[in-house]
Design a protein around this motif. Structure first.
Motif, mmCIF file in Angstrom:
data_model
loop_
_atom_site.group_PDB
_atom_site.id
_atom_site.type_symbol
_atom_site.label_atom_id
_atom_site.label_comp_id
_atom_site.label_asym_id
_atom_site.label_seq_id
_atom_site.Cartn_x
_atom_site.Cartn_y
_atom_site.Cartn_z
ATOM 1 N N PRO A 127 0.832 -1.203 0.000
ATOM 2 C CA PRO A 127 0.000 0.000 0.000
ATOM 3 C C PRO A 127 0.868 1.255 0.000
ATOM 4 O O PRO A 127 1.844 1.337 0.740
ATOM 5 N N ASP A 128 0.524 2.181 -0.806
ATOM 6 C CA ASP A 128 1.096 3.518 -1.048
ATOM 7 C C ASP A 128 2.096 3.548 -2.191
ATOM 8 O O ASP A 128 2.404 4.611 -2.730
ATOM 9 N N VAL B 15 -3.278 -4.638 -4.720
ATOM 10 C CA VAL B 15 -2.241 -4.548 -3.693
ATOM 11 C C VAL B 15 -1.818 -5.975 -3.363
ATOM 12 O O VAL B 15 -2.631 -6.779 -2.903
ATOM 13 N N ARG C 199 -4.599 -0.392 5.911
ATOM 14 C CA ARG C 199 -5.671 -0.837 5.005
ATOM 15 C C ARG C 199 -6.748 0.247 4.872
ATOM 16 O O ARG C 199 -7.208 0.556 3.765
ATOM 17 N N THR D 194 -5.383 3.133 2.862
ATOM 18 C CA THR D 194 -5.331 2.789 1.440
ATOM 19 C C THR D 194 -6.653 3.079 0.757
ATOM 20 O O THR D 194 -6.711 3.707 -0.312
ATOM 21 N N THR E 215 -10.462 -1.849 -5.422
ATOM 22 C CA THR E 215 -9.172 -2.227 -4.864
ATOM 23 C C THR E 215 -9.216 -3.694 -4.481
ATOM 24 O O THR E 215 -10.111 -4.130 -3.764
ATOM 25 N N PHE F 1 -7.073 -6.784 -2.680
ATOM 26 C CA PHE F 1 -5.963 -7.101 -1.783
ATOM 27 C C PHE F 1 -5.669 -8.593 -1.871
ATOM 28 O O PHE F 1 -6.538 -9.424 -1.580
#
Length: 227
Positions: A17-18, A42, A60, A63, A75, A77
């Protein structure tokens, strides 16, 4: 090159994340504003004991807030272990990432750079390219590798692959949205002169923009383009 904003479906692969906001948040925002569906995958999640569970939950949430600021449509994960992808069977990672990207069916794919210092980034680059192999009509027609502050420039250019951009995206109108999105990662923002500071993000965008006579830009390495 106008393809990023003619693309209807964009997938961004983030090792952590990021990474996606640091690397191409302005491009993501510009694509979303142009009407494209922007998706983010991600790949990893911090896991105890290496990472505190409360911090992981906080990241989380950050994000999703950052992605809302950018205009991300969805998104995904995958939750592989952060800083531990070298312990994951490569076939398992390749299959999971390929499944996620197949559901998105992007025509533009944005991935981390192979020369990043973090081994997770290198592994994700290769896994993304396994999916992107042009073995049928449905693969991405454009693959770009983005640069991530504190990762792309910390290896050893000349000894390892150097980030030499050959594609620039004007983010003059979306740099503030990129910065706002990164500010959502309150646990990750650092004071200047740290590379994960707001000042550093703006400085890099200014430098990349000046390279192509724009107020702000993001730089990429073009991996493959099929017209």
């Amino acid at each position: 090159m106008s393809l990023p904003f003619n693309a209807r479906r964009v997938a961004v692969v983030a090792p952590h994340p990021d990474d996606e906001i640091l690397g191409c948040g302005g491009t993501m925002a510009r694509a979303a504003a142009a009407g494209a569906e922007v998706h983010v995958v991600v790949v990893t999640r911090g896991q105890p004991p290496l990472f505190d569970e409360e911090l992981v939950r906080r990241i989380r949430s950050e994000t999703l807030q950052a992605h809302g600021t950018i205009g991300v449509a969805d998104t995904c994960f995958l939750d592989f272990p952060a800083a531990g992808l070298d312990q994951v069977r490569r076939s398992e990672l390749n299959a999971a990432l390929s499944d996620a990207l197949s559901r998105i069916a992007p025509d533009l794919l944005l991935i981390p750079f192979i020369g990043d210092i973090h081994l997770d980034h290198q592994i994700v680059f290769n896994a993304a390219l396994v999916h992107a192999r042009p073995r049928g009509p449905g693969g991405p027609s454009c693959v770009l590798a983005y640069e991530t502050l504190s990762e792309t420039n910390w290896l050893a250019p000349g000894v390892t692959p150097a980030f030499i951009p050959n594609m620039f995206v004007d983010i003059s109108e979306t740099i503030e949205r990129k910065i706002a999105a990164f500010q959502a990662f309150r646990s990750q923002v650092k004071p200047s002169p740290d590379e994960r500071s707001i000042e550093a993000i703006r400085a890099l965008a200014t430098l990349r923009g000046a390279t192509v006579y724009r107020q702000a830009a993001e730089a990429f390495v073009l991996v493959r383009q099929i017209d």
